[in-house]
Motif scaffolding. Sequence first.
Motif, PDB file in Angstrom:
ATOM      1  N   LEU A 144      36.080  32.881  35.332  1.00 30.29           N
ATOM      2  CA  LEU A 144      37.474  32.652  34.965  1.00 30.29           C
ATOM      3  C   LEU A 144      37.596  31.550  33.911  1.00 30.29           C
ATOM      4  CD1 LEU A 144      39.155  32.906  38.475  1.00 30.29           C
ATOM      5  CD2 LEU A 144      39.264  34.565  36.608  1.00 30.29           C
ATOM      6  N   LYS A 145      36.720  30.548  33.991  1.00 29.41           N
ATOM      7  CA  LYS A 145      36.735  29.498  32.967  1.00 29.41           C
ATOM      8  C   LYS A 145      36.359  30.062  31.595  1.00 29.41           C
ATOM      9  CE  LYS A 145      35.845  25.456  35.888  1.00 29.41           C
ATOM     10  NZ  LYS A 145      34.911  24.350  36.218  1.00 29.41           N
ATOM     11  N   GLN A 160      47.950  31.649  28.994  1.00 28.63           N
ATOM     12  CA  GLN A 160      48.664  31.222  30.197  1.00 28.63           C
ATOM     13  C   GLN A 160      48.221  32.037  31.414  1.00 28.63           C
ATOM     14  OE1 GLN A 160      52.843  31.514  29.300  1.00 28.63           O
ATOM     15  NE2 GLN A 160      52.796  29.844  27.788  1.00 28.63           N
ATOM     16  N   GLN A 161      48.024  33.330  31.229  1.00 34.13           N
ATOM     17  CA  GLN A 161      47.574  34.184  32.330  1.00 34.13           C
ATOM     18  C   GLN A 161      46.187  33.792  32.802  1.00 34.13           C
ATOM     19  OE1 GLN A 161      49.394  36.621  33.874  1.00 34.13           O
ATOM     20  NE2 GLN A 161      47.715  36.730  35.353  1.00 34.13           N
ATOM     21  N   ALA A 162      45.284  33.538  31.854  1.00 30.30           N
ATOM     22  CA  ALA A 162      43.920  33.144  32.208  1.00 30.30           C
ATOM     23  C   ALA A 162      43.904  31.802  32.921  1.00 30.30           C
ATOM     24  CB  ALA A 162      43.056  33.094  30.944  1.00 30.30           C
ATOM     25  N   GLU A 163      44.709  30.877  32.476  1.00 31.78           N
ATOM     26  CA  GLU A 163      44.776  29.570  33.152  1.00 31.78           C
ATOM     27  C   GLU A 163      45.341  29.709  34.563  1.00 31.78           C
ATOM     28  OE1 GLU A 163      45.323  26.635  29.253  1.00 31.78           O
ATOM     29  OE2 GLU A 163      47.086  27.393  30.329  1.00 31.78           O
ATOM     30  N   ALA A 213      42.261  30.810  41.663  1.00 32.42           N
ATOM     31  CA  ALA A 213      40.911  30.934  42.216  1.00 32.42           C
ATOM     32  C   ALA A 213      40.397  29.592  42.714  1.00 32.42           C
ATOM     33  CB  ALA A 213      39.975  31.506  41.159  1.00 32.42           C
ATOM     34  N   GLN A 214      40.712  28.541  42.014  1.00 36.32           N
ATOM     35  CA  GLN A 214      40.265  27.213  42.452  1.00 36.32           C
ATOM     36  C   GLN A 214      40.941  26.812  43.758  1.00 36.32           C
ATOM     37  OE1 GLN A 214      41.198  24.995  38.903  1.00 36.32           O
ATOM     38  NE2 GLN A 214      39.073  25.019  38.186  1.00 36.32           N
ATOM     39  N   ASN A 215      42.247  27.170  43.914  1.00 37.66           N
ATOM     40  CA  ASN A 215      42.945  26.867  45.170  1.00 37.66           C
ATOM     41  C   ASN A 215      42.364  27.684  46.320  1.00 37.66           C
ATOM     42  OD1 ASN A 215      44.620  25.060  43.864  1.00 37.66           O
ATOM     43  ND2 ASN A 215      46.195  26.614  43.423  1.00 37.66           N
ATOM     44  N   ARG A 248      27.585  31.903  47.470  1.00 33.90           N
ATOM     45  CA  ARG A 248      28.290  32.371  46.276  1.00 33.90           C
ATOM     46  C   ARG A 248      29.529  31.531  46.008  1.00 33.90           C
ATOM     47  NH1 ARG A 248      28.507  37.160  47.663  1.00 33.90           N
ATOM     48  NH2 ARG A 248      30.620  37.228  48.517  1.00 33.90           N
ATOM     49  N   LEU A 249      30.187  31.146  47.098  1.00 32.86           N
ATOM     50  CA  LEU A 249      31.345  30.285  46.939  1.00 32.86           C
ATOM     51  C   LEU A 249      30.942  28.924  46.371  1.00 32.86           C
ATOM     52  CD1 LEU A 249      34.426  30.033  47.499  1.00 32.86           C
ATOM     53  CD2 LEU A 249      33.810  28.941  49.667  1.00 32.86           C
TER      54      LEU A 249
END
Length: 393
Positions: free
Chosen positions: A195-196, A107-110, A116-118, A185-186
């Motif tokens: 993160l994935k 749950q923390q990783a998700e 990060a995606q936002n 980089r972005l």
Amino acid sequence: MRPLLLLLPLLLFACAPKRAEAPAPEAQTPLALQVRVVEAKQGVLEREVRASASLQAEQDSLVAAGASGRVLRTLPAGTRVRAGEGVVYLDPAPFQEALEAARLNLQQAEANLERAQNQLLGNRATLKAQLQAAEAQLQAAKRRYEEGQALLAIGALAPLDLKALEAQYRQAESAYQNALEALSRLERAEDIRLLKLQVEAARLQVRQAERNLRESVVRAPFAGEVVEVFVKEGEFVGAGSRAFRLATTERLLAKLFLPPDQASALSPETPFLLRQNGQEVAARLLRKTDLPGQTRLVEVVLKPEGRLLPGPAEVRYRVRLAEGILLPLASLQIRNGEARVFVVQEGKAQSLPVRLQAQEAGQAVVEGLKPNTLVIHPVPESLRDNDPVEVVR
């Protein structure tokens, strides 16, 4: 007087009546030898073979623990279980706690990935604006530096001032490169990919924890009987350690080992008989397997058609030796490697040569004789060719 006395016995002998002469003996006919006969029959000669076999379970497995833990309880030896039924139970508490921790980590990783995606969506516009501003500043600094070079050439600008313009130009160039790298980089989303990967690792930990929780119950891989339990309640067992032995005691296989020449004579049609503790059951050939690294033995596996017990047993089967004319072995005379029989023809014994193909248990298979021929059996020691014989029943 004396001459008369001497002539008297002669006169008496001459006057005595003559005896009849005995007739000459006539030639006597030999007496017929009484014999018994057997009728030659077409048939097959077989040999009974006996061998030792071992009755073993069709399936016999040492089941190991799939996870490490403390034994909570076990089923006793001798228990019959279904496929998938638990036999050894480990304490599930540590496995449940590990599963909960793995789920929280996931749950923390998700959540980190979603955040990060936002941020990525909001940062893209900002970084593009920063890149455009850095590019404009770079163009202006470059233009001022080029004008300074022209003024220096005509003596309208001091060299020190040109150095200052060059420093501003280099600074603007560096700022543009930094802005371009940040946007690049972005766009590559390296942080997102990292993160994935963290999310996938967390999911793998959850699956491992779930598997360990399932492995806290050591289950029967097939239906059978628990023959032996190797762990006790309260002791710690490691992953891969043997937990119990399971066997299909109601379905046994008989295994024996034969030389290749004997094994090659066996086929699925060969009738087998298994004998154990006075009980006999039929069996059929299941398979023949050459033993690895062996050239002298073949493993023969039989399937009993009745219920027996695990352990040793005796195997009996018959092997075909030859097919031809069947006779008792005692009806043959074998001399100097040649076999002969006596047949009755017109009241006399006639010797006929035959070829012996095989013999077993007082029986023989021969060639060179017609079926239904009457053969003298047993052969008297004094019998010779053309001797008169009389067949008695």
